[in-house]
Scaffold this active site. Sequence first.
Site, mmCIF file in Angstrom:
data_model
loop_
_atom_site.group_PDB
_atom_site.id
_atom_site.type_symbol
_atom_site.label_atom_id
_atom_site.label_comp_id
_atom_site.label_asym_id
_atom_site.label_seq_id
_atom_site.Cartn_x
_atom_site.Cartn_y
_atom_site.Cartn_z
ATOM 1 C CE LYS A 87 -9.130 2.485 3.335
ATOM 2 N NZ LYS A 87 -9.087 3.751 2.599
ATOM 3 C CG ASP A 89 -11.792 4.087 6.129
ATOM 4 O OD1 ASP A 89 -11.234 4.886 6.900
ATOM 5 O OD2 ASP A 89 -11.597 4.081 4.904
ATOM 6 C CB SER A 113 -8.332 5.683 7.416
ATOM 7 O OG SER A 113 -8.822 5.681 6.103
ATOM 8 N NE ARG A 173 -9.918 11.104 9.334
ATOM 9 C CZ ARG A 173 -9.035 10.329 8.696
ATOM 10 N NH1 ARG A 173 -9.389 9.124 8.250
ATOM 11 N NH2 ARG A 173 -7.810 10.736 8.500
ATOM 12 C CG HIS A 223 -1.812 1.216 1.272
ATOM 13 N ND1 HIS A 223 -2.984 1.247 0.570
ATOM 14 C CD2 HIS A 223 -1.689 2.425 1.869
ATOM 15 C CE1 HIS A 223 -3.568 2.427 0.763
ATOM 16 N NE2 HIS A 223 -2.794 3.163 1.546
#
Lengths: 442, 442
Positions: free
Chosen positions: B187, B161, B183, B168, B82
Amino acid sequence: MNVYELIKKKRDGLELSAIEIRSLIDGFVGGQIPDYQMTAFLMAVYFSGMSSAECVEMTMAMANSGDQLDLSAINGFKVDKHSTGGVGDKTTLVLAPLVAACGGIVAKMTGRELGHTGGTVDKLESIPGFQAELSKGDFINIVNSIRVSLISQTVNLAPADKKIYALRNVTATVDSIPLIAASIMSKKLAAGSDGIVLDVKSGRGAFTQSYGNAVELAKMMVGIGTGAGKQVVAIITSMEQPLGYAVGNALEVQEAIDTLRGQGPEDLVDLVTEIGGDMLYISGLAASREQAKSRIHETLLNQSGLKQFKKLITAQGGNPDVVNNPLLLPRPMTKVEIRSTDVGFVSAIDAMEVGMASKNLGAGRQTKDDLIDHSIGIVLKKKIGDNVTAGEVLAVLHSDGKEEKIEAARDRLRAAFSISPKNTDPPKLIHARVTEDGVEKL
Amino acid sequence: MNVYELIKKKRDGLELSAIEIRSLIDGFVGGQIPDYQMTAFLMAVYFSGMSSAECVEMTMAMANSGDQLDLSAINGFKVDKHSTGGVGDKTTLVLAPLVAACGGIVAKMTGRELGHTGGTVDKLESIPGFQAELSKGDFINIVNSIRVSLISQTVNLAPADKKIYALRNVTATVDSIPLIAASIMSKKLAAGSDGIVLDVKSGRGAFTQSYGNAVELAKMMVGIGTGAGKQVVAIITSMEQPLGYAVGNALEVQEAIDTLRGQGPEDLVDLVTEIGGDMLYISGLAASREQAKSRIHETLLNQSGLKQFKKLITAQGGNPDVVNNPLLLPRPMTKVEIRSTDVGFVSAIDAMEVGMASKNLGAGRQTKDDLIDHSIGIVLKKKIGDNVTAGEVLAVLHSDGKEEKIEAARDRLRAAFSISPKNTDPPKLIHARVTEDGVEKL
């Protein structure tokens, strides 16, 4: 206007402009700004604070958000008072007629309350026939004729405050000094008086527990009021124990009557003299604060405040004989004495717990629409510094006789008293005066 | 559970228990906790932070809030990666086939994006016929047959999320390190892989601009993943300029193909080697990080990653000939050269502005449902440290020919380049590795 940017600015500790603050409040009241952005903003204020310029602007925007009471049909300087809230605080009942008897003008809207403190309107409605819900015309006529009227808040004063307060109450953003200051002052400014004396409580039973926080709140409110062209003074007082001996609607009316007769408890008399003195002084009715306090003192002794109270009751439809005949006030079904099991001196009385015990007994409302039994309440027999022998009465519950209510209140009230073998001095009641010129220790 | 108390606790800097955090997230997703309480909580987290225990609990509650991808039908260690987001970041396109060619298993869900950075799914869909929206069964079958598949996030991963992020985004609570960590990791945990290599960007083009914040975010994410029983490593890298030369969907696919052929730009190759090495190492496919990096290096040279990419394209319905014939990828209507008016050295390229210029050209979506013209984008011709003569080409716009889009992009892109008379070294790309054992400078 970009709400995101306003929240971010406040979060980052920057100062918002007057236009930004106004568009935030107006947008929120108008429904363009959703609750979830307002609560994020409020929490950012909790952490970042507000400058006094921001706080003035926010207060003005809130004061302008609904109706504003126009008192211009009443000649002369109108003086208001406000207390940040205390248990057994019946000063308004005493001060309104007392100041009017000294020549002051008190055209005051006052509240009903839900919390642990009673509302002045509820107390007044203990008096048989008393009407607190008058039209604006009647209200102004009464003030023009007898210089005083106390009515329920019927018009829509500062709806922005109502909407913001409802959110603060569920998001842990109540105890922020600038937000408290804006909330109180927005309603006071919209209520139209020319001068305001603020009683800012500190201590265990108060919102702002520390003296420093109370002074900060007082300074902010004086700054806001002065910025809006009003005469504003704040007195910092102690809420370490209930004020006077009586807690509960009819009981507090009786204690107010006793005080107006010159027979009030020492702490209540001291507080009334200090606040009343300032109310007269800012009204221009005395050359000095000392002279103003002497006027208050004399007026308590000569009972002309009591006469003014009878006029007020009569003008608002109540039975003025309550002043001379306590039996005309609502009487409780039963009285229950709470006795001490310890020997020594009262070292503390938790005011909050006394207020809650009174609520347990049934002196308050559970919901907005409940009817109140005005007879219910608590009479303290001992206060901080008093000597206590085993079995002596600490307090008397005035009850509707329901056993489960009595049980709940009895335990709570007993726990509210701390008895110590060591002698304790009564707590100092009046700490300081905050004016535009600064803080004066008293 | 009393939400007010939870908000107050966080506001006061206290630690919430596991049960408190879970009931907050579950209550919010279930609709019992209103948005206006959640935003006050999020702002309190912005100021008070979160302990790593709290952050782990919040992440797990968010990961558990929706579907979780069950990859147990795939034998072996599944490795994911990621990136916190960068302009020109096509590392997933390179790494997925490359790691699979080395024996790793990459069963990855990936996103479409709206912001200034492109989404991997959008890039893949530049390839004629490529299907990113596969059933779970097809996805697992492809991985079991060729060790790699890249699909669009179709299942409902971490809906908590999504709901929290939406709030947010409008309340200035995006840039909170624990909230970013929760967050991302919610995931990643729901996506079911056994190991994750995180590329945490720092610098002007990144979320966490400072190196210190990037390290803090990396530590928090590694802590969360490790706490959830995963193998997690983070690499702190620089996002001071776009990665490689190509920005835009088809252009980035072409640059990924070039890289898999052993002809990639130096910075992209370095990053792929570092991250790919860690993906192999945590998969247990190399005895040391050095050995793992050598494997990646060899695999780029022998082009077996490129062969794997062809297999991946074929398996997902695309035309594998794009690998050898660039003309099969979408071609722009027109190309426009941006030339330098200055002489000197490129001292900075604002990655965010390059991303926005590409969006101005039409490479991204304005709304979720827009179709994308995959041919559009920007090819940089100069990077930081390069010598520039007057009139030399800095970048080439790949455009649909619409003049107003070209104008907007041209000015923005020109302003993104800083040219200085003094020579500047290219910025260091790879700063540090964060593992459970600590921070290792690279």
